[in-house]
Design a protein around this motif. Structure first.
Motif, PDB file in Angstrom:
ATOM      1  N   PHE A  66       0.818  -1.210   0.000  1.00  0.00           N
ATOM      2  CA  PHE A  66       0.000   0.000   0.000  1.00  0.00           C
ATOM      3  C   PHE A  66       0.856   1.266   0.000  1.00  0.00           C
ATOM      4  O   PHE A  66       0.626   2.193  -0.779  1.00  0.00           O
ATOM      5  CB  PHE A  66      -0.932   0.005   1.217  1.00  0.00           C
ATOM      6  CG  PHE A  66      -1.745   1.261   1.315  1.00  0.00           C
ATOM      7  CD1 PHE A  66      -2.912   1.405   0.577  1.00  0.00           C
ATOM      8  CD2 PHE A  66      -1.341   2.315   2.122  1.00  0.00           C
ATOM      9  CE1 PHE A  66      -3.661   2.556   0.649  1.00  0.00           C
ATOM     10  CE2 PHE A  66      -2.088   3.490   2.190  1.00  0.00           C
ATOM     11  CZ  PHE A  66      -3.249   3.604   1.454  1.00  0.00           C
ATOM     12  N   HIS A  98       2.325   2.106  -3.395  1.00  0.00           N
ATOM     13  CA  HIS A  98       1.359   2.697  -4.335  1.00  0.00           C
ATOM     14  C   HIS A  98       0.988   4.113  -3.918  1.00  0.00           C
ATOM     15  O   HIS A  98       0.883   5.021  -4.753  1.00  0.00           O
ATOM     16  CB  HIS A  98       0.103   1.825  -4.408  1.00  0.00           C
ATOM     17  CG  HIS A  98       0.363   0.491  -5.029  1.00  0.00           C
ATOM     18  ND1 HIS A  98       0.738   0.349  -6.341  1.00  0.00           N
ATOM     19  CD2 HIS A  98       0.333  -0.764  -4.500  1.00  0.00           C
ATOM     20  CE1 HIS A  98       0.928  -0.937  -6.613  1.00  0.00           C
ATOM     21  NE2 HIS A  98       0.688  -1.637  -5.503  1.00  0.00           N
ATOM     22  N   ALA A  99       0.797   4.292  -2.628  1.00  0.00           N
ATOM     23  CA  ALA A  99       0.453   5.633  -2.127  1.00  0.00           C
ATOM     24  C   ALA A  99       1.582   6.610  -2.441  1.00  0.00           C
ATOM     25  O   ALA A  99       1.353   7.746  -2.865  1.00  0.00           O
ATOM     26  CB  ALA A  99       0.196   5.584  -0.624  1.00  0.00           C
ATOM     27  N   ILE A 153      -2.301   4.434  -6.701  1.00  0.00           N
ATOM     28  CA  ILE A 153      -3.641   4.159  -6.182  1.00  0.00           C
ATOM     29  C   ILE A 153      -4.621   3.863  -7.316  1.00  0.00           C
ATOM     30  O   ILE A 153      -5.390   2.902  -7.273  1.00  0.00           O
ATOM     31  CB  ILE A 153      -4.143   5.367  -5.362  1.00  0.00           C
ATOM     32  CG1 ILE A 153      -3.174   5.706  -4.222  1.00  0.00           C
ATOM     33  CG2 ILE A 153      -5.551   5.111  -4.841  1.00  0.00           C
ATOM     34  CD1 ILE A 153      -3.334   4.914  -2.969  1.00  0.00           C
ATOM     35  N   GLN A 166      -4.205   0.463  -8.754  1.00  0.00           N
ATOM     36  CA  GLN A 166      -4.778  -0.583  -7.904  1.00  0.00           C
ATOM     37  C   GLN A 166      -6.300  -0.618  -8.007  1.00  0.00           C
ATOM     38  O   GLN A 166      -6.904  -1.692  -8.029  1.00  0.00           O
ATOM     39  CB  GLN A 166      -4.362  -0.364  -6.434  1.00  0.00           C
ATOM     40  CG  GLN A 166      -2.881  -0.537  -6.178  1.00  0.00           C
ATOM     41  CD  GLN A 166      -2.397  -1.948  -6.514  1.00  0.00           C
ATOM     42  OE1 GLN A 166      -2.040  -2.217  -7.661  1.00  0.00           O
ATOM     43  NE2 GLN A 166      -2.395  -2.819  -5.517  1.00  0.00           N
ATOM     44  N   ARG A 218     -11.319  -4.450  -1.706  1.00  0.00           N
ATOM     45  CA  ARG A 218     -10.006  -3.813  -1.845  1.00  0.00           C
ATOM     46  C   ARG A 218     -10.094  -2.529  -2.659  1.00  0.00           C
ATOM     47  O   ARG A 218      -9.429  -1.548  -2.351  1.00  0.00           O
ATOM     48  CB  ARG A 218      -9.046  -4.782  -2.515  1.00  0.00           C
ATOM     49  CG  ARG A 218      -8.678  -5.931  -1.602  1.00  0.00           C
ATOM     50  CD  ARG A 218      -7.515  -6.687  -2.124  1.00  0.00           C
ATOM     51  NE  ARG A 218      -6.900  -7.467  -1.064  1.00  0.00           N
ATOM     52  CZ  ARG A 218      -5.664  -7.946  -1.131  1.00  0.00           C
ATOM     53  NH1 ARG A 218      -4.934  -7.733  -2.199  1.00  0.00           N
ATOM     54  NH2 ARG A 218      -5.172  -8.631  -0.136  1.00  0.00           N
ATOM     55  N   TYR A 260      -8.762   1.435  -1.471  1.00  0.00           N
ATOM     56  CA  TYR A 260      -7.945   2.409  -2.195  1.00  0.00           C
ATOM     57  C   TYR A 260      -8.730   3.684  -2.507  1.00  0.00           C
ATOM     58  O   TYR A 260      -8.225   4.799  -2.361  1.00  0.00           O
ATOM     59  CB  TYR A 260      -7.394   1.787  -3.483  1.00  0.00           C
ATOM     60  CG  TYR A 260      -6.211   0.888  -3.212  1.00  0.00           C
ATOM     61  CD1 TYR A 260      -4.942   1.431  -3.026  1.00  0.00           C
ATOM     62  CD2 TYR A 260      -6.366  -0.491  -3.128  1.00  0.00           C
ATOM     63  CE1 TYR A 260      -3.858   0.623  -2.758  1.00  0.00           C
ATOM     64  CE2 TYR A 260      -5.283  -1.313  -2.858  1.00  0.00           C
ATOM     65  CZ  TYR A 260      -4.028  -0.755  -2.676  1.00  0.00           C
ATOM     66  OH  TYR A 260      -2.950  -1.545  -2.397  1.00  0.00           O
ATOM     67  N   SER A 295      -8.981   5.736   0.573  1.00  0.00           N
ATOM     68  CA  SER A 295      -7.708   6.372   0.952  1.00  0.00           C
ATOM     69  C   SER A 295      -7.481   7.649   0.168  1.00  0.00           C
ATOM     70  O   SER A 295      -7.142   8.695   0.738  1.00  0.00           O
ATOM     71  CB  SER A 295      -6.530   5.430   0.691  1.00  0.00           C
ATOM     72  OG  SER A 295      -6.819   4.142   1.139  1.00  0.00           O
TER      73      SER A 295
END
Ligand SMILES: Nc1ncnc2c1ncn2[C@@H]1O[C@H](COP(=O)(O)OP(=O)(O)O)[C@@H](O)[C@H]1O
Ligand SMILES: [Mg+2]
Lengths: 270, 264
Positions: free
Chosen positions: A72, A75-76, A222, A225, A237, A241, A244
């Protein structure tokens, strides 16, 4: 007796003040909680198909899973760095350009029509071209964030500078202000609320740009994903994302809004 | 010794949306003595603000000469400071910041600027309000800030363009008294525009009466009332006589305006 009444009245007043102060946030929080409860309830009761709608409890456990095993943070970080670079460049170019255009009518005549056209154009349609030019890596996403952010900043800065009160300019000149003085001490502070508004609008557009850009084509991030889990029908999931990035945009917007309130404190509150 | 000398001054504005110019004032001759308090009255639109802005060096003149202490006025200068109407304070600066504004622009040395600012804020009676912002002040208080801002740069000439126009009658009277009080202290030359006849007489050593179409000086009336001026003088025979004279001048202007409107 009178004292007792006075104390009673004060207590009531301060209670009223507390209610007044927390009423808005309390109602908002309750609304979110109510929504989550209803969502959960509908899912467990089988009113909706959990496969499509997920449920808060499932999203929560998916979140735990994602934070532990799904890279995570990587990707963030990819999304965040693309966003930050695009945003920073947009601010660095948009702000001076807006200030310049705001104070020069002649320049405005030249630049305003194409600027307004670009501002209103659906810039995400440029995405395929940007990818042809810049590849599928970071650069194309930075470019699309830049395009999303730069125009609201330019346009609002221009508006802020143009709205400068001529009486203030005259007062400044009466005390011997030269052009840089007027710029720094009158135009920029006067335009600050508008500049911050432009930045706030830019954040929203920038966040949207980064997600759509990554969804369109990317190797990580993000948006990448979200696309992946969308195609795999992993709604839990996907929602982790999506939530977030929403929270990120919301927090940033909120921060700028707080700054705006501070800057506007010299104005009578509406 | 006259400190301000205007010789045959004319000011023109461009008419909106055309190349023609419009004569706002013309044929202005005026001498103002150092340390005197001169008021300018006239009906609205006769060019009072125009005249003051020209002396401030904020607008160019079509002809004539304006001299302050023998120097030709070519732009704003440290020797003159202007008090505008209340909306000319920077809304994002506190009282302190606003009074500091002029000093910053004139590049006063930073050493005791804040002390100086505090001194002038105290002088206009706003010591308690230094951290307030303009929107938190009454109209009268805002004008005190405006006056403090002008006084703080230590000008030789104070130019005031209807500084009390937006105030109610009582506040206006109080402010007039205080302005005189401050002025009597250091006797800066003051040029004060108003459209209120009583105010013009009460404050002035001389009242310059302006008329319209074109904007010009109709007469200069010497006010022979002792100083310090007191509110009791408002009812004195001399005051009433001045009032009548000035009212007749301005009424004549209003009549000509009426004739123009009738003709239209
Ligand atoms: N910036 C300007 N452009 C064009 N005309 C102006 C401008 N300022 C003032 N005028 C005109 O000049 C005349 C005198 O105006 P002003 O000096 O403001 O009068 P007063 O202060 O006595 O009311 C008026 O007819 C006004 O319309
Ligand atoms: Mg005027």
């Amino acid at each position: 007796m009178a004292v007792a009444i006075e104390i009673e009245r004060r207590r009531a007043l301060s209670l009223a003040r507390i209610v007044d102060r927390y009423y808005g946030p309390a109602v908002s929080t309750l609304a979110v909680l109510a929504f989550l409860l209803l969502w959960q309830f509908a899912a467990t009761r089988g009113w909706v198909n959990v496969r499509y709608t997920s449920a808060p409890s499932q999203v929560f456990s998916a979140a735990v899973d994602v934070f532990r095993h799904d890279h995570f943070l990587h990707h963030a970080w990819v999304s965040f760095s693309e966003f930050s670079v695009g945003f920073g460049v947009a601010l660095g170019i948009g702000l001076p350009l807006g200030l310049l255009l705001g104070s020069s009518q002649r320049l405005r005549l030249f630049v305003e029509p194409p600027l307004m056209a670009l501002y209103t154009a659906p810039r995400l349609t440029l995405l395929p071209i940007l990818i042809v030019w810049l590849g599928i890596g970071m650069a194309s996403k930075v470019a699309v964030v830049f395009l999303g952010v730069v125009f609201p900043i330019i346009v609002n800065t221009i508006a802020g500078v143009r709205e400068a009160d001529p009486r203030l300019l005259q007062a400044a000149r009466a005390f011997g202000a030269n052009a840089p003085d007027i710029f720094i001490k009158v135009l920029v502070p006067g335009a600050l609320p508008a500049i911050l508004l432009g930045i706030r609008l830019g954040i929203g557009r920038g966040v949207l740009s980064i997600v759509v850009g990554e969804m369109f084509v990317s190797e990580a991030g993000i948006g990448h994903q979200i696309m992946t889990y969308g195609e795999a029908m992993q709604v839990n999931r996907l929602l982790v994302y999506a939530l977030s990035i929403t929270l990120f945009g919301y927090a940033l917007t909120l921060a700028v809004r707080l700054l705006e309130n501070r800057v506007r404190s010299w104005r009578p509150q509406p | 010794m006259s400190q301000i000398e205007l010789r045959d001054v004319a000011i023109e504005y461009r008419k909106p949306k055309s190349d023609e110019s419009f004569v706002a004032i013309r044929g202005i001759n005026l001498s103002i003595d150092k340390g005197s308090f001169v008021t300018i009255v006239g009906s609205s639109g006769c060019g009072k603000s125009t005249l003051l802005l020209a002396i401030a060096g904020l607008i160019p003149r079509a002809r004539g000469s304006i001299r302050v202490d023998g120097r030709d006025v070519a732009g704003p200068g440290r020797d003159r400071a202007m008090v505008f109407q209340e909306a000319s304070l920077l809304p994002w600066r506190s009282v302190h910041g606003n009074v500091r504004f002029g000093l910053e622009l004139q590049r006063w040395s930073r050493d005791n600027v804040d002390q100086r600012v505090a001194h002038f804020i105290g002088m206009v009676g706003l010591g308690q309000f230094a951290d307030y912002h303009p929107h938190q002040l009454s109209g009268g208080m805002r004008q005190r800030v405006n006056i403090a801002r002008a006084l703080a740069v230590d000008p030789d000439v104070l130019l005031l363009d209807e500084p009390f126009a937006a105030l109610d009658a009582q506040t206006r009277e109080v402010m007039g008294n205080e302005l005189l009080h401050i002025w009597e202290h250091d006797k800066k030359t003051a040029l004060f525009v108003t459209h209120a006849i009583d105010e013009a007489i009460f404050l002035g050593d001389k009242v310059v009466v302006m008329g319209k179409d074109p904007g010009r000086i109709k007469d200069v009336v010497e006010i022979d009332l002792p100083r310090p001026r007191t509110t009791a003088m408002l009812d004195s025979a001399a005051f009433v006589a001045y009032r009548r004279t000035l009212r007749d001048y301005i009424a004549a202007d209003m009549q000509s305006l009426q004739m123009i409107e009738d003709a239209a």
